[in-house]
Design an enzyme around this catalytic site. Structure first.
Site, PDB file in Angstrom:
ATOM      1  N   HIS A 187       0.834  -1.193   0.000  1.00  0.00           N
ATOM      2  CA  HIS A 187       0.000   0.000   0.000  1.00  0.00           C
ATOM      3  C   HIS A 187       0.867   1.240   0.000  1.00  0.00           C
ATOM      4  O   HIS A 187       2.041   1.200   0.364  1.00  0.00           O
ATOM      5  CB  HIS A 187      -0.936   0.011   1.217  1.00  0.00           C
ATOM      6  CG  HIS A 187      -0.221  -0.057   2.536  1.00  0.00           C
ATOM      7  ND1 HIS A 187       0.240  -1.240   3.061  1.00  0.00           N
ATOM      8  CD2 HIS A 187       0.132   0.903   3.425  1.00  0.00           C
ATOM      9  CE1 HIS A 187       0.831  -1.008   4.222  1.00  0.00           C
ATOM     10  NE2 HIS A 187       0.788   0.281   4.461  1.00  0.00           N
ATOM     11  N   CYS A 236       1.779   3.504  11.866  1.00  0.00           N
ATOM     12  CA  CYS A 236       2.737   2.971  10.895  1.00  0.00           C
ATOM     13  C   CYS A 236       3.100   4.088   9.918  1.00  0.00           C
ATOM     14  O   CYS A 236       2.447   5.130   9.909  1.00  0.00           O
ATOM     15  CB  CYS A 236       2.171   1.765  10.155  1.00  0.00           C
ATOM     16  SG  CYS A 236       0.782   2.137   9.054  1.00  0.00           S
TER      17      CYS A 236
END
Length: 734
Positions: A65, A248
């Site tokens: 991603h 993250c």
């Protein structure tokens, strides 16, 4: 807003065998649907994200991603490969692959949808249904949440065929996967990931794949009893309360999966545990209520970027890990938090990551952490070098080199005299330079031990200046200070004294120890080594100087702002980080800056000369690269290197080596550590210096065009159709 995923974005028979191939195949579907505007640019962004940390998750899931300017709207593509693909998970390869594409600047509503998917991935029933689904429309509906994993498909058969339903404690019917064996099948048949053991004390690594019929009655009884306790209204005061923060680098997937994993582990814990999570994702974050934090018994940080407003959680028993640890072993983290709370630990003594370790991947070795600590000190030092160096260089340009011997401007300053202004700039720059070594040492210690390391680090750096140990002395002083503070923090201190430790005890003891070691033990040998290095640089002539320039050029262009580049740049700035650097040190600084300008300038020239070899996005990046290269921002070449490293990086290194060698041969000098073409008037032998940069730029551009041209001609020599050639399958970054 369009649907996040449609049937056209699903491939249930993905033929890719590598993660790069898988990303390309799924991205091509996004391009065909108008969701991605530039395939190569988007894949370069995906690869750059993958390089930060593997995106494989335990249970056979891969979630590449990124956020990208080439994405028009939040999009998800799903692929089920014929053969599982390695995405870096610890338990094996992935047979469910989700490519998540978010626009750069996506709004919170879009990101909320993406986070919802991330939470679903923690549900075994959801992943089992995706492994068995045979229709792309059904798969997209499952992922969107428009279909229930346990309901029948259009053919009348449950999508979780081959599984036995089991009623959970909350009354929901969840599919229980059959035994999967050591390897997940790549076929469309169900092949569920590991089913966590019902024993609340066992971590995921002890999980067993068991048939539902063999699940022990005692395990079911534990879950049932816990559910009963909650339904009977057990008070929160009887629970063990944990607050957690997950984050993250991209803030799209791992952030929310870690939160879901921790919350599920708390629900399944036989002991009464309540976990409240603050997700610090791309959509921003909503702060936990201060009363919730105050009432918490422990804290879990699961993060790969800095926890924002971390001071809110100070004084609590703290577990600090990477974000994937919370996804893979949440029960262990909860148990560790309980253990630390039982021992009465608080955050200064917990195994908390210090400021510059927060982006480190779990399991990083000492060498990686050491480099991070050193680069922390260098990153804080460089602005002082830049400010001081430019001021001194300007003073020399106005008043000549003899301005260094001028009287103090506090005693004599004439507003109308250029000489006085030159002296003012020189003396301000000299004072800025005086902070270099203390700042370097202080922030190395800060990177190791957080704020308590600052005082002994600065003290050790000041001692290094006084005994003329210079740049090397600052490095050693910072490491000593950080190590000593870390050792003191491990000492078991009575609770009554913990409040004064950070502000009184640690600074006092650590400063005394570091100062003594620097003055009477390690300082003199380091000062001797520093003098030897300075003398060596000052005596560089002829072939030796050219070879050093060549080496510096290669290092500056190898990873374009990465560790090797930083080592070369640190060596150069360290040489001029004194009030009176030698001529050799100034030559090294000039060679480093000139070589660092070459990669983006070379790419800009290449895209101008033969734009047909580059994508539209690369041609646009090439225009910006002119300015970035002229400003000494090597990172301007990163988009080109990410898309085609085997051609761009060697070409950049060749050009950088030429520039570095020529700069040293011409004897060009530079006191300012930054500025690019804008400080050329302050450079010794400026015209020859520009010739060196131009030569390296031409070499890089020419070699890039030759290598890319050869690649483009290769398919023409083959009889196979272009879409079947190896070139069509070259993954981004190769």
């Amino acid at each position: 807003m369009s649907q996040l995923i449609t049937a056209e974005l699903v491939d249930l028979d993905l033929s890719a065998t590598t993660k790069a191939d898988a990303a390309r195949s799924l991205a091509e579907r996004m391009v065909s649907q108008g969701r991605v505007t530039d395939l190569e640019g988007f894949l370069a962004d995906v690869e750059a994200r993958e390089a930060q940390m593997p995106t494989g998750l335990e249970g056979g899931i891969g979630i590449p991603h990124c956020r990208s300017t080439h994405v028009t709207e939040p999009t998800l593509a799903f692929g089920r490969p014929r053969t599982p693909i390695d995405f870096g998970a610890t338990d094996g390869s992935a047979d469910l692959i989700f490519l998540i594409a978010a626009p750069d600047g996506a709004d919170s509503d879009h990101l909320t949808i993406l986070s919802s998917l991330a939470r679903h991935l923690a549900d075994p029933g959801f992943t089992a249904a995706l492994r068995s689904v045979s229709d792309a429309e059904r798969a997209s509906a499952l992922i969107r949440g428009d279909a229930d994993p346990g309901t029948p498909s259009s053919d009348g058969q449950p999508e979780t065929s081959g599984e036995t339903a089991d009623t959970s404690a909350d009354g929901e019917s969840r599919p229980q996967p059959q035994e999967a064996g050591p390897e997940r099948s790549g076929s469309p048949e169900p092949s569920a990931g590991p089913e966590p053991s019902a024993d609340p004390d066992s971590g995921p690594e002890h999980a067993e794949r068991t048939e539902p019929s063999t699940q022990s009655q005692s395990q079911k009884s534990q879950k049932s009893q816990k559910s009963s306790d909650r339904e009977s209204g057990a008070s929160a005061s009887e629970s063990f309360r944990i607050v957690a923060v997950t984050s993250c680098p991209t803030g799209i997937a791992h952030t929310y999966m870690a939160a879901e994993s921790l919350e599920r582990a708390a629900e399944e814990d036989a002991s009464s545990t309540v976990v409240t999570v603050e997700t610090q994702g791309s959509a921003g974050f909503q702060r936990l209520d201060p009363s919730v934090i105050a009432a918490a018994d422990a804290v879990i940080f699961a993060h790969d970027v800095e926890v924002r407003e971390r001071e809110r959680f100070a004084g609590k028993p703290t577990v600090d890990v990477g974000v994937k640890a919370a996804i893979n072993r949440p029960a262990e983290l909860i148990e560790e938090a309980r253990t630390k709370a039982a021992r009465g630990e608080s955050s200064p003594k917990a195994s908390a990551a210090v400021p510059m370790d927060k982006g480190a991947a779990e399991g990083d070795g000492f060498g990686t952490r050491l480099r991070t600590w050193l680069m922390t000190g260098v990153s804080y030092m460089v602005p002082f070098v830049a400010a001081g160096g430019l001021l001194i260089a300007l003073s020399f340009a106005i008043g000549g080199y003899e301005i260094a011997d001028a009287k103090s401007v506090a005693d004599h300053f004439v507003w109308s005299e250029a000489h006085s202004w030159a002296a003012l700039l020189n003396q301000i720059g000299g004072l800025a330079f005086g902070f270099l070594v203390p700042v370097l040492a202080g922030y190395i210690a800060y990177g190791m031990a957080d704020r308590p390391g600052l005082v002994p680090g600065f003290v050790g750096g000041a001692v290094a200046v006084q005994i003329q140990a210079g740049f090397l002395g600052g490095l050693v002083a910072g490491l000593l200070a950080g190590a000593i503070v870390m050792a003191i923090q491990k000492v078991d201190i009575p609770a009554v004294l913990r409040g004064i430790m950070p502000v009184v005890v640690i600074p006092l003891i650590s400063s005394a120890i570091v100062g003594a070691l620097m003055f009477v033990v390690v300082g003199k040998p380091i000062a001797t080594a520093q003098k030897a290095m300075t003398d060596w640089l000052g005596g560089l002539t002829g072939t030796n100087a050219v070879l050093l320039g060549l080496l510096i050029g290669l290092m500056m262009c190898f990873d374009l702002g990465g560790p090797v580049n930083k080592v070369a740049y640190t060596f150069a700035t360290g040489g001029i980080a004194t009030a009176d650097p030698g001529n050799g040190s100034l030559m090294v600084m000039a060679a480093a800056m000139g070589a660092g300008m070459v990669p983006p300038l070379g790419m800009a020239l290449a895209t101008t000369v033969r734009g047909s070899l580059f994508t539209k996005t690369e041609r646009e990046n090439g225009k910006a690269a002119w300015v970035l290269g002229a400003s000494f921002i090597s990172e301007g070449a990163i988009p080109f290197a990410a898309a085609d490293p085997l051609r761009v990086i060697p070409a950049s290194m060749a050009g950088g080596a030429v520039t570095g060698a020529l700069s040293m041969a011409f004897g060009s000098t530079l006191r300012a550590p930054h500025g690019g073409i804008f400080v050329v008037p302050l450079i010794g032998s400026p015209l020859l210096y520009l010739v060196a940069i131009a030569a390296g730029t031409v070499v890089t551009a020419g070699l890039t065009l030759v290598l890319k041209g050869a690649r483009k001609q290769a398919p023409k020599a083959e009889s196979a159709p272009a879409q079947d050639s190896g070139e069509a399958r070259v993954p981004a970054g190769v």
